[in-house]
Each structure stands twice: as structure tokens, then as C-alpha cells.
Design a protein around this motif. Structure first.
Motif, PDB file in Angstrom:
ATOM      1  N   ASN B 372     -13.899  10.742   8.981  1.00  0.00           N
ATOM      2  CA  ASN B 372     -13.821   9.340   8.570  1.00  0.00           C
ATOM      3  C   ASN B 372     -14.522   8.511   9.627  1.00  0.00           C
ATOM      4  OD1 ASN B 372     -13.025   6.672   8.203  1.00  0.00           O
ATOM      5  ND2 ASN B 372     -10.917   7.202   7.610  1.00  0.00           N
ATOM      6  N   LEU B 374     -14.811   5.210   9.637  1.00  0.00           N
ATOM      7  CA  LEU B 374     -14.128   3.925   9.886  1.00  0.00           C
ATOM      8  C   LEU B 374     -12.626   4.212   9.933  1.00  0.00           C
ATOM      9  CD1 LEU B 374     -15.987   1.351   7.588  1.00  0.00           C
ATOM     10  CD2 LEU B 374     -16.209   1.668  10.049  1.00  0.00           C
ATOM     11  N   PRO B 375     -12.188   4.912  10.971  1.00  0.00           N
ATOM     12  CA  PRO B 375     -10.822   5.441  10.941  1.00  0.00           C
ATOM     13  C   PRO B 375      -9.738   4.422  11.273  1.00  0.00           C
ATOM     14  CG  PRO B 375     -11.889   6.050  12.990  1.00  0.00           C
ATOM     15  CD  PRO B 375     -12.926   5.319  12.185  1.00  0.00           C
ATOM     16  N   LYS B 376     -10.123   3.216  11.671  1.00  0.00           N
ATOM     17  CA  LYS B 376      -9.105   2.228  12.050  1.00  0.00           C
ATOM     18  C   LYS B 376      -8.795   1.352  10.855  1.00  0.00           C
ATOM     19  CE  LYS B 376     -10.148   2.363  16.963  1.00  0.00           C
ATOM     20  NZ  LYS B 376     -10.565   1.628  18.165  1.00  0.00           N
ATOM     21  N   GLY B 377      -7.668   1.602  10.228  1.00  0.00           N
ATOM     22  CA  GLY B 377      -7.305   0.884   9.023  1.00  0.00           C
ATOM     23  C   GLY B 377      -8.035   1.463   7.826  1.00  0.00           C
ATOM     24  N   GLU B 378      -7.651   0.956   6.637  1.00  0.00           N
ATOM     25  CA  GLU B 378      -8.379   1.380   5.447  1.00  0.00           C
ATOM     26  C   GLU B 378      -9.668   0.598   5.341  1.00  0.00           C
ATOM     27  OE1 GLU B 378      -6.052   0.805   1.958  1.00  0.00           O
ATOM     28  OE2 GLU B 378      -4.464   2.121   2.694  1.00  0.00           O
ATOM     29  N   PRO B 379     -10.789   1.262   5.077  1.00  0.00           N
ATOM     30  CA  PRO B 379     -11.998   0.498   4.791  1.00  0.00           C
ATOM     31  C   PRO B 379     -11.868  -0.183   3.424  1.00  0.00           C
ATOM     32  CG  PRO B 379     -12.412   2.848   4.601  1.00  0.00           C
ATOM     33  CD  PRO B 379     -11.017   2.707   5.097  1.00  0.00           C
ATOM     34  N   ARG B 380     -12.668  -1.209   3.207  1.00  0.00           N
ATOM     35  CA  ARG B 380     -12.601  -1.943   1.943  1.00  0.00           C
ATOM     36  C   ARG B 380     -13.326  -1.148   0.859  1.00  0.00           C
ATOM     37  NH1 ARG B 380     -15.158  -7.126   2.384  1.00  0.00           N
ATOM     38  NH2 ARG B 380     -16.481  -6.034   3.878  1.00  0.00           N
ATOM     39  N   ARG B 384     -17.248  -1.557  -1.754  1.00  0.00           N
ATOM     40  CA  ARG B 384     -18.253  -0.491  -1.871  1.00  0.00           C
ATOM     41  C   ARG B 384     -18.256   0.128  -3.273  1.00  0.00           C
ATOM     42  NH1 ARG B 384     -16.154  -0.555   3.224  1.00  0.00           N
ATOM     43  NH2 ARG B 384     -17.663  -0.459   4.934  1.00  0.00           N
ATOM     44  N   LEU B 396      -8.203   7.767  -0.666  1.00  0.00           N
ATOM     45  CA  LEU B 396      -7.357   7.374   0.467  1.00  0.00           C
ATOM     46  C   LEU B 396      -6.843   8.598   1.228  1.00  0.00           C
ATOM     47  CD1 LEU B 396      -5.383   4.411  -1.150  1.00  0.00           C
ATOM     48  CD2 LEU B 396      -7.241   4.283   0.529  1.00  0.00           C
ATOM     49  N   TRP B 397      -6.456   9.626   0.491  1.00  0.00           N
ATOM     50  CA  TRP B 397      -6.016  10.856   1.169  1.00  0.00           C
ATOM     51  C   TRP B 397      -7.151  11.436   2.014  1.00  0.00           C
ATOM     52  CZ3 TRP B 397      -1.499  12.963   2.210  1.00  0.00           C
ATOM     53  CH2 TRP B 397      -0.391  12.660   1.413  1.00  0.00           C
ATOM     54  N   LEU B 399      -9.814   9.974   3.221  1.00  0.00           N
ATOM     55  CA  LEU B 399     -10.118   9.119   4.379  1.00  0.00           C
ATOM     56  C   LEU B 399      -9.041   9.275   5.450  1.00  0.00           C
ATOM     57  CD1 LEU B 399     -11.331   5.895   2.575  1.00  0.00           C
ATOM     58  CD2 LEU B 399     -12.684   7.294   4.156  1.00  0.00           C
ATOM     59  N   ASN B 400      -7.797   9.210   5.036  1.00  0.00           N
ATOM     60  CA  ASN B 400      -6.730   9.200   6.040  1.00  0.00           C
ATOM     61  C   ASN B 400      -6.677  10.502   6.821  1.00  0.00           C
ATOM     62  OD1 ASN B 400      -4.061   9.380   7.340  1.00  0.00           O
ATOM     63  ND2 ASN B 400      -3.773   7.374   6.393  1.00  0.00           N
ATOM     64  N   PHE B 401      -6.925  11.619   6.164  1.00  0.00           N
ATOM     65  CA  PHE B 401      -6.729  12.884   6.866  1.00  0.00           C
ATOM     66  C   PHE B 401      -8.034  13.541   7.319  1.00  0.00           C
ATOM     67  CE2 PHE B 401      -2.633  12.074   5.052  1.00  0.00           C
ATOM     68  CZ  PHE B 401      -1.805  12.434   6.101  1.00  0.00           C
ATOM     69  N   ASP B 403      -9.760  13.548   9.855  1.00  0.00           N
ATOM     70  CA  ASP B 403      -9.732  13.152  11.260  1.00  0.00           C
ATOM     71  C   ASP B 403     -10.380  14.218  12.140  1.00  0.00           C
ATOM     72  OD1 ASP B 403      -7.899  15.154  11.054  1.00  0.00           O
ATOM     73  OD2 ASP B 403      -6.164  13.934  11.584  1.00  0.00           O
TER      74      ASP B 403
END
Lengths: 443, 443, 443
Positions: B372, B374-380, B384, B396-397, B399-401, B403
Motif C-alpha cells: 500500500n 498510501l498506508p496512512k489512513g484510507e485513501p480516497r 479515483r 479496503l481489505w 489496502l489495509n493488509f 503492508d
């Protein structure tokens, strides 16, 4: 609200609050919900400021203003929304949809409009829900310029005129995003973060319940010097946590535990969503409290949806922050409708949520390793006056497993005994010289 | 069989094949079973060569010949078996047991004989099963020189003459063990091995189902350049894998995953036996596919019995190879009887097995770590164009994981979402610059 | 008791004893319980010495004497208790409570008294249980100077006289604490400890069952040279283990496994309490035996209560010692009453407990790693005469998993097969050169 409630100073440190005290807190919290109910909160604007000013009567909250255009990672603080009035007039000049009757009638963040529109055009901008014909839905248009009204569905049948006057007296202008922050410094490194969102207008479970429970937890810590610092944030959802974190990146490594509070006032059983880490201290502490004190509950694994834990637990932060709710959002029909009003939330629900948060914080504050100073065999408890039967087994657990590798919560989990019972026993064992507190550093 | 089936080139990479395509594959596979049914396969001999030559019409298979006497670890390639004819004649000269009617009538690898024998002597060499009086049993005598016939049990009552002529026109002579191999090189290091046995005569579920499903998987990869190489082996049981491994020890470290296919054509639910490692990538991928797409299934731990995974998973190799079956051998009455004929296997069973193998291979081929960006917070996501509701949670899954520590399959397992949905989302996230593929080396 | 029982020398090493042999052991154990029943055991004193002398007829037990005043960690050896006689006389001079009728009638460790006391005073010193009016309770006063009697509750109604003569002819004087120890040296480093308590007077399940089962296990090892040393302790509860450990701290690191035996003679199913470590070799071995051979059982996690495992498993020692019982203390009504007599314990219960302990010890003694010397593929078992069907699967398991990382018990647990079957197979595989024993050091 009355601020006369006993803040629990007389109960022994770390011990559960009495049922009577919890009930009183529940009544206080409900009174606070009712006080905050009329304000027209949104992502930005004066409704938020009114809310925070009301909280300042309870806790010494600082109000922060962040200018339009400020960047927060992938996001930008938008124009501030001002709303004075909004209505739909029929041919006879009657307000058939009226902001003054309920601030839910206007779509949050609506652009201004003042026009005569056809019935068809009006219907395109009018949100109703035929499944709940008496309830006004809650809608907002944060990231797209638009205007709109919300109303109980039964209005649609009465819209028989060909044209209506619509007026939204709003402005979207450079201004600020407003949030509240209250910090109580601790004696040791580390802090606990409590965050709740402030961007919903006249809705109670979502979000006034979190605001009021958070404020009453904060009040408990005002004028105290806890082991770990306590930080309380009252912020708009999504953007609020991101703005706060972008301005406080140096603080983030100190966060040992935290809660997002949302939907904590209804009559349902508690629902706890674990932090992304899955078994961090806040997860273990909260689940320990709930399993020892609530007859029913739901424990969920982290998922990247839900409330602001999505932001705190994004992979660039991965903070040990869980989310407490009662009935999950979406599982109760009143969610995001005018029916989420002061009658939906109950003093009992608010009080019980307050209690869970408070007891979990106590565990985070109190958990530590101890060292059994007579580890070879059982020491003679009777000779030291430590033989009260009810607590004896707890003393034996604490002695046996205080080998320098386990914290009190580890021992509570393994033994199945409540943390607070072991904690009180550990205090007595320290007094009699059988046990010694270990510093974090020594572990 | 028709080779006109669409090879699926038009479906998006890594996405599940359509039900229609799977049904067509099932029909193709069944036609191939019927084509191969008459050949008299054995551990060695021309029946195997006939089978492999038929497969060469489907895939560019190479036929390998390994001379009698070649050592393979504790084993040695035996003499090659040639069989021309075999029968039992009654006094009237009628063939009452006749190899031409079914190649099961002769015990596999029988030595030659041409003699008149007493009824008692014949019965010692005649295998029947009173529990299944209409079925011819399947027997072989690979590692002991002997001769014999098999027949439906009802024949025994009719053996009323004192003497019979028995003739087996076979030869056991120095020759070769024959197997087929097809390899598709990959773009990256590593390969996937698909192995199926070829040593059973006219039996369908055991082993023509594995041969035909394996061949149709192989056809999919002909003329492709996959990420990891694809290797297909058509080998006699036990000795085949050992011979192949003894000649290819340098290849073994490259094997990242694999299947033994056996008994994959009946109408039962799929049965997957984990590799000895227990939770290797092929195990996780196959179980993921089955649990998301099959209503019922059986997942078994490795045990040192069953099919050729016994050899691939012996401790000196310990390859990450599992076994796919439908009804396990021994759990269906037709097993090792003439009743294991083309009617026992079904296009639906063959197609579904093909699909499971294909989707599991796709996961092995496609699984990787992403990062990811843009790992700080959810990107918009909305900004996009990434807001299609059905896929949003998957985005979202991912992006969040993503890492850097987790692969897409890790995320699929944790989220409960299908791998192929996350994979398609990951593709879009890479396109929009929110995600970056990590090389294996970078992990 | 007869010492003529076959000690099992003819059964193959490590194989389960026959049902007939177990039954004979059970009868022997019960005879030993009956022989030891009359002695008035206590924390100290001649009752213990009489018991140990009786055991010396079975095993070459050494009797240790530890002087009053000796420190053992937080504890001190108290004065030795001598008891000659004790009774309560009524006005007519009849012994209405009489030590000679049952040694339970006097509170253990009672101070001497010789006085006339009022009925009220007598009742303060007379322990009865109205819930069990026919049973004499068992009481002691080890760490507080006091005197008292115990009697069946029905006596209370008959106490109609105003005054009674009470006499306890006892002495508490400097002397010794006495315990028994028997050690069989092993061939390799390491030993197994069997401990049972000896401080209860005429009670059978608690504690004569443990004494007799422990003694008969010990007899098995007399005149043997096992792999690991076998140590047997017959000690008073709590203080005994602490005294022994304080005098043998250098031995403690050698203890690889052990049992506390207590309450092993009743007719209930076996109950095993794991060591504090939770999954040590003794835990795994005992649970393996029980799960393969007992229809019902209870397995418990360690808790810091119960029998002497509390001392052995205190954090300063943390020895790998579990506790075998049948019905747990407190779960049978006869516990600590005169009803815990020879009829409560059964040869079947004693024999089965002996068997479990013996088989678990065998596993600890026999468990080791082996190395498959032909690890690539399956070796040809048939060519080596290793094809007996019933054992074949066990041979395959042992071969496949004897990769140098797993012990035979690991393999037994994974395969679900009994350890003793794999052990016998391993012996044959070693004989045929397919397997090699690994030394501990080589692992």
C-alpha cells in the motif's frame, strides 16, 4: 446536567464501580445526550463548536481549529459549512419541509439554493425511505457539491402541486475544521486514546452516545495523575482522526491502547471489535471485562470497515485501538434516521458502556508484572494473615505465576479469575513482602 | 475427442472459469476417458505407450523410456511386460475367461503359461469376489513372478469340468518403463507439478480420470508463458515418481506446489489430502477454492498411505504436493473392479475437479505481496473512481493488509473474501497507483 | 501381601501389561492398603515409620529422618507428634470416643490434655458432620497448637451429661520428620520422580492408594537398570516435598518427568492434572495412554491447588510433574471421612492407576528420535519381510516422520496410533537397518 456525581474517588483503585454509581453515570450521560441533541453538527461548522462548548462545562476541553485547505495525508480540509435555514414551500407558502423542525431535513453540507423547481426536480433532491415512512433519513454530501432535502416518506403522496419553492440558506466558504482535545498527562511513558466522532446532527446513538460516554470517562480523569496519560478526542469522522494524526505523528508511538466509541447507548448487548493487531492489551482487557461482567456480548475481529478504527488501524499507523459499540450500526433500523432520538438511547446502555470502558482502562493502567519473592514452594499464607478463603485461590495463582514473565492480566486469563480480584490480592501480597512490582524496563 | 474447446484465453487472468466452460471441459474429459478406456495399461508395456500417444494429440507430451535394471533409490525398474492374449478354455474349446473381452481378466504382469490344469489348480489362480458376483476384480503381481486370471464370481459355479486349458501369451523381458512428461517453462523461478498414475488397465475413475483432467489442465498452459513453470507427469504409480525424482533431483528444490490427481471423476464431493507440510501454499490455495466454491468437501491431513503423494512427501523429499480425489479409494464399491467403467465417471465430476485444480493453480501463480503506497489512513477511493460497492470492501481489505508482510492469499484467508475478487481489486489498485507489486526478493 | 506376582519381566520392553497382570497387581495393591490401614499416620511420628517399614518388605526403601527445626524454604520442621491413646469418658467411665476404635477420633497433631470439661466445652472441641451422621470426619491441627476429637455426628444427641473426662495422651517434642526414598539409577542422565503423601491416618483412597500404587511401580524397577533413573518419595504432604527439595536442589534439574499420586484407588474414571508447563513429556505421555486405553477420563490444566504438585510446580521449581487421581478430592462424599475405608478402594481402580502410571513411564523411558536411513521414497517393506498388514501403517508413519526432528511420541500423536505399536515397529525397522536410533545429543 448535574455535575454533582461522585467521581468514584472513594472506591479502591482498580476495583469495579458499584452498580449504583454506574446507574448515576448512565443518567448523567443521558442528560448530556439530551442537552446536545438540538445542535446541527456536521463535518465542519458552528454545530460542532456548540457541542464542544457544552462539553467544556464538563471537562477542560481545548477546541482546535484547522484551516480549510490543510492537507492530511490523502485528504484536504474542505470549506466550512454554514447553515442558517432551509425549507420547501408549497403554493400556499407553508413550510412543508423545514430545517427548523429538524436539522435532518437538509442534506448535510448542502450548497445554497433559492429557486422554484418542478415537482419532478424536487423529488430528485428529496430523500425519503418508503420502508420507514415516518422517519426522516440522514444524508450528507461531503465530497461532492450538491443540495438536497430529507423527509418522512409519507410526504411524497402529498406533493401534488406542479412547482415548489426550495431554499437552502447555506454557505460553503474557507473556514476551519473544528475538533476538541483533552489530555491528562501520566506518570509513566505511554498514553491511552479515546476517540469519538462529532459530525452527526440530531442523532443520538450515532453519535451523541459516544460523545457523552467519552466526556464522562474524561471527567473521571480530570485532576488525576494516572500511570499512563489519557487523551480524549472529539473529532469529525474519517477526516478528524486523519487531521489529528497528521498533526501529532510524534505522539503516535506512545499510544498503548485506545477506544473508538460509537453507538454505545442503545439497549443491546455490547459489541467489541478488536484492533487490527488482534490481541493487543486493549483487546484482552476489554474482552476480559465483558466476559466477566456481561451476560451476553459479541466480540468481532478487526475488519477495514466500521468507525474511525479504520483510520487508526490503517497499516501506516496500526494503533492498538478497538471499537466499542452496543448494537452494531446497520443492525438496528433507527440507524441514520430521525428515530435515532433520545428515546433510542437508555441510561442503562450508556452506563454499562461507560463501565466497560472504565474497567478496561483500569486494567490497562494497572496491568504489570510482579515477582514472587519466595518462589520455592508455597509461602505460608496463614502465618501472614492471608487466608481469607474467598481470595486464597487468587493469591495462589498470583504467587505461582508471578515468575517475571507474566503480567497480572496473563494470570487472570489463565486462571479464569477477574483481574480486579487478583489486583487487590497482589496489593496485599506486596504489602506482606511476598511480591514485588516489576518495572516495565525490568521485564 | 474434440480439441475445439475454448481454452479460456478471453477470461480475465486469474478469474474463475464460467460454468459453461467447466461443463464443456467435463464433456471433453469424459470423451478422453472413453478413448483411453480399452488400452491394457500396466506398470510397463505398450498399453502405457498407446495411452501416452493418445495424449500427444492433446498436448505435446514427451515419452520417456527408462531401461530395465535402472535403480531408483530402493527400487529397480523390472522387466517389461508384453501381453498378447490370455484365456481359459473349457472342454468344448470356448473361451470362458477371455483377455479380449476385458483386459482385467488377466492378472497384471502375469508370467506366461500354456497348460492344462485341474479345476482345483485353476481356482488357485482365479480371483473372484463373491460379494460382487458380476464384477471382475483387478489384480496385479508386480514384484513376485506368478500368473493368474480374474473373473466375475458367478463363473465359479459353472466350472464343473475336471480340467481346463489356461494360456497367457505374455513375456517379461528386459525393456523399459515408459512415462510421459510435459513442461511449460515459467517467467520466474519455481514450478508446479501435476502428477497422475498410468498403470491401471481398463479402469476409469482409478486412473483415467486423473489422466484426462491432468491432460486438460496441461492443454490450458500449452503455448502460454506462466509465472511459474508447469510440469505434468503421467507415470506408473510408486515406481514412476521414484524414477522421475531420481533422474531430476536438481529440479526438486524448484517445486513450489503440486497435485497428485487420482479418482477425480466420480459423482462424490471433492476430497483433498494436505501435503506432509500441512499448510503449504498448495494446501491453502486448494482449500480456499473448495471452501468458496463447493457446497460439501472433505479435507484430510497427510498420512503415509494413499496415492503417489506417499513418494513425493517421503521425508527425503517432503515436497509441497497434495492429493485431489473425489470419493476416496476404498470408499466406493466399484474401486478396483470392472464396475469402475465409463459410466462411473461423470462429466460433472471431471469438470469440477478440473476447475478446482485450475483455480488452485491460478492462486499459486498469482499470489504475491503488495505494498500500500498510501498506508496512512484510507485513501480516497471515490476520487479515483474506485467505489463500486460490491468490491469496495475487498479494496479496503487489500489496502489495509498490504503492508509488505502479507500475500493476497493471507488477506483472502483473513477477510473471508475470495482470492479472485481481491486479485481483480489489486489489479485496479495497482493501476490507480495505490498499490505496488512486491517481488519475492523484496519481501 | 504376596510378593509372588510376576514382575512382568517376560513381556516385551515397552509393551502394555496384560489385563491378567494388571488384575493381579490390583489385588496386591489392595492387600497392601489393608495392611497399612491401621497405622496412625500424621505429619510426623511413628505411624509414618510403621508405614515405611511395611513398605520395606516390598522395596528397599531408605527411611530419612529430618530434625525438628530444620528449615525448608518458608517452612520449618515442627515438633514430632507422639500419640499413645485418646478418649472421652462418660460419667459411667465408658469410652464414648475412643482412639483405639479409630485413630480418626483424635484430631491429628493434638496437644495433650487430661481434664474434666463441661458438655459445652467438649462440643467446641468435637468435630462432627450432621450431613454424614455415621461418618467420623478427619481433622488435623498442624500449625496451631490445639486439641480435639472427631466423631460420628449421631453421638451429639447422646451427650446428655453436664461434664466429661477428656484425655489425649500425646506429646509434641523435638524429634524428626520421617520420609521414605527409593532410587533406581539409570543408564542415561535424567530421572523420573514418583511422589505420594504419607500423612493421613486410617484413610484409604487418600492416601493409602497412592502409597500402594507407588510402591508397586517401584517394585517393578527394583533390580533393573532403566534408561532414566526412577525415584520414589513417600513424604508427608506439603512439608515433605519442600524438605526433600531443599535437601536435593542439585537433583532437581535432572527430573525429566514425574507423578504425584493421590486418590488413585476408587472406582471412578482417571483424572489427570497437567504439570504447570502444560504440555511437558509426562503430560503428553499420560494423556496418550489414557486416551488410547480408558473409555472415559478427565484431563485438567494445572492450577495452584490440589496435591503436592503445588509444591513441585511452584515457580522456583516448575518441575514437569503431573498428578494422577481417579475421582478428584472433594468430588466424592467419603473424602476425609472414616468412610474412606478399604471398601472404597477397589483392586480394579488401583490396578488401572498402576497401569496408567506404568505405561506413561514406559513412554517417557522409551521415547526418542529415530532416523529413516532410506528417506527418499518408501523403502520396499515386502522385500524385508515387513508386510504384516496390521502393523504396516505404523511402519509407514514411523519411516515417514523419523526425519530427525520428531520423537516417536510426536509421531504417535500425529498419526493417532498407540506409542507401543510404533515402538515395536521401530524396533523391527532398526533390526532391518531401515531406521537408526538418535542420541539425545544428536537431535
Amino acid at each position: 446536567m448535574s455535575s454533582g456525581t461522585d467521581t468514584g474517588a472513594e472506591r479502591p483503585a482498580g476495583q469495579p464501580p458499584s452498580a449504583q454509581y454506574v446507574a448515576e453515570i448512565g443518567r448523567n450521560a443521558h442528560a448530556l445526550v439530551e442537552e446536545l441533541y438540538p445542535f446541527c453538527r456536521s463535518l465542519t461548522g458552528d454545530g460542532v463548536r456548540q457541542t464542544l462548548r457544552a462539553l467544556q462545562k464538563v471537562i477542560p476541553l481545548e477546541m482546535r481549529e484547522v484551516p480549510t485547505g490543510t492537507r492530511a495525508y490523502d485528504w484536504t480540509v474542505p470549506n466550512e459549512w454554514h447553515i442558517e435555514d432551509a425549507y420547501v414551500l408549497d403554493g400556499a407558502g407553508r413550510r412543508i419541509v423545514d430545517f427548523r423542525a429538524s436539522n435532518l431535513h437538509v442534506v448535510g453540507n448542502s450548497s445554497p439554493i433559492d429557486a422554484r423547481v418542478s415537482r419532478e426536480e424536487l423529488l430528485k433532491h428529496l430523500h425519503t425511505d418508503p420502508a420507514h415512512p415516518d422517519w426522516i433519513p440522514y444524508r450528507h454530501t461531503y465530497y461532492r457539491e450538491s443540495w438536497g432535502f430529507c423527509a418522512a416518506h409519507k410526504i411524497v403522496a402529498s406533493l401534488t402541486e406542479p412547482e415548489y419553492r426550495v431554499r437552502i440558506d447555506s454557505r460553503l466558504e474557507p473556514g476551519n475544521l473544528t475538533y476538541g482535545e483533552f489530555f491528562v498527562p501520566g506518570r509513566e511513558d505511554g498514553e491511552i486514546l479515546i476517540s469519538t466522532h462529532t459530525c452527526h446532527p440530531s442523532l443520538c446513538n450515532d453519535n451523541l452516545s459516544g460523545i457523552s460516554v467519552g466526556a464522562l470517562i474524561a471527567r473521571d480523569f480530570a485532576n488525576t495523575r494516572p500511570r499512563y496519560g489519557m487523551r480524549f478526542l472529539f473529532v469529525p469522522a474519517t477526516l478528524g482522526p486523519l487531521v489529528w494524526m497528521s498533526r501529532n505523528e510524534n505522539v503516535l508511538p506512545s499510544i498503548r491502547a485506545g477506544f473508538v466509541l460509537a453507538g454505545v447507548g442503545d439497549r443491546g448487548k455490547p459489541t467489541y471489535t478488536r484492533s487490527r493487531r488482534g490481541n493487543s492489551l486493549i483487546d484482552r482487557a476489554t474482552i476480559h471485562v465483558i466476559q466477566h461482567t456481561n451476560a451476553a456480548s459479541t466480540i468481532r475481529d478487526f475488519a477495514p470497515n466500521g468507525y474511525d478504527q479504520r483510520q487508526y488501524c490503517s497499516p501506516g499507523f496500526d494503533l492498538p485501538i478497538g471499537c466499542l459499540m452496543r448494537t452494531p450500526n446497520g443492525d438496528y433500523p433507527e440507524y441514520h434516521f430521525s428515530a435515532d432520538n433520545p428515546r433510542l438511547v437508555a441510561p442503562e446502555g450508556l452506563g454499562d458502556s461507560w463501565r466497560i470502558v472504565r474497567q478496561a482502562i483500569d486494567i490497562v493502567q494497572d496491568d504489570r508484572r510482579y515477582l514472587n519473592l519466595l518462589p520455592k514452594g508455597e509461602p505460608r499464607l496463614g502465618a501472614r494473615g492471608l487466608f481469607a478463603d474467598a481470595e486464597r485461590l487468587g493469591l495462589l495463582w498470583t504467587l505461582n505465576f508471578s515468575d517475571g514473565t507474566r503480567t497480572l492480566l496473563d494470570i487472570a486469563e489463565r486462571s479464569g479469575m477477574p483481574f480486579w480480584l487478583l489486583h487487590e490480592g497482589a496489593r496485599r501480597l506486596v504489602e506482606t513482602g511476598l511480591l514485588r512490582e516489576l518495572n516495565e524496563e525490568a521485564a
